[in-house]
Scaffold this motif. Structure first.
Motif, short mmCIF file in Angstrom:
data_model
loop_
_atom_site.label_atom_id
_atom_site.label_comp_id
_atom_site.label_asym_id
_atom_site.label_seq_id
_atom_site.Cartn_x
_atom_site.Cartn_y
_atom_site.Cartn_z
N UNK A 130 35.37 42.88 32.46
CA UNK A 130 36.61 42.96 33.24
C UNK A 130 37.08 41.56 33.64
N UNK A 131 38.36 41.43 33.76
CA UNK A 131 38.98 40.20 34.24
C UNK A 131 38.95 40.24 35.76
N UNK A 132 38.44 39.19 36.40
CA UNK A 132 38.37 39.14 37.86
C UNK A 132 39.44 38.23 38.41
N UNK A 133 40.01 38.64 39.54
CA UNK A 133 41.08 37.87 40.17
C UNK A 133 41.01 38.05 41.68
N UNK A 134 41.18 36.97 42.45
CA UNK A 134 41.18 37.10 43.92
C UNK A 134 42.38 37.93 44.40
N UNK A 135 42.20 38.63 45.49
CA UNK A 135 43.23 39.52 46.01
C UNK A 135 44.53 38.78 46.31
N UNK A 136 44.44 37.56 46.81
CA UNK A 136 45.66 36.81 47.12
C UNK A 136 46.46 36.51 45.86
N UNK A 137 45.78 36.19 44.77
CA UNK A 137 46.45 35.94 43.50
C UNK A 137 46.95 37.25 42.89
N UNK A 145 47.45 45.89 27.40
CA UNK A 145 46.39 45.06 26.82
C UNK A 145 45.03 45.72 26.81
N UNK A 146 44.93 46.87 27.46
CA UNK A 146 43.66 47.59 27.49
C UNK A 146 42.59 46.91 28.32
N UNK A 147 42.99 45.97 29.18
CA UNK A 147 42.02 45.25 30.00
C UNK A 147 41.69 46.04 31.26
N UNK A 148 40.60 45.67 31.87
CA UNK A 148 40.23 46.20 33.19
C UNK A 148 40.23 45.00 34.12
N UNK A 149 40.80 45.16 35.27
CA UNK A 149 40.94 44.06 36.21
C UNK A 149 40.19 44.40 37.49
N UNK A 150 39.34 43.48 37.93
CA UNK A 150 38.62 43.65 39.19
C UNK A 150 39.21 42.66 40.19
N UNK A 151 39.69 43.19 41.29
CA UNK A 151 40.27 42.36 42.36
C UNK A 151 39.15 42.07 43.35
N UNK A 152 38.99 40.78 43.66
CA UNK A 152 37.89 40.36 44.52
C UNK A 152 38.40 39.80 45.84
N UNK A 153 37.52 39.84 46.83
CA UNK A 153 37.77 39.18 48.12
C UNK A 153 36.50 38.43 48.47
N UNK A 154 36.61 37.15 48.66
CA UNK A 154 35.46 36.28 48.93
C UNK A 154 34.41 36.40 47.81
#
Length: 91
Positions: free
Chosen positions: A2-9, A24-33
């Protein structure tokens, strides 16, 4: 993976992230800290996950229905104190 991205972004790029997931068939994980917070998956992925749920529950109920078998008397003599210590609880 999965593609990871900070919540603010992710807030600023939500439309683009949705397109990456849907087209694109991607899975995105939204992270915090740096820790996973939520995941964006396609509706098709979600549907597949939901279909797995009943099968998982069936496995859990099958495993919980398994009972410990008692040791044969011959094993008790063969393993001596260790088998005696094990007892009926299996610990």
């Amino acid at each position: 993976m999965a593609y990871e991205i900070p919540v603010t972004q992710a807030r600023a790029e939500l439309a683009d992230l949705i397109n990456r997931v849907v087209y694109g068939g991607e899975r995105v994980v939204v992270t915090r800290h740096g820790k996973p917070l939520v995941a964006l998956v396609s509706a098709a992925d979600l549907e597949r996950l939901e279909e797995l749920k009943p099968a998982e529950e069936q496995v859990i109920s099958s495993v919980s229905g398994v009972h410990e078998a008692k040791a044969a008397p011959r094993e008790h003599r063969r393993f001596g104190i260790a088998a005696e210590h094990r007892g009926a609880s299996g610990s």
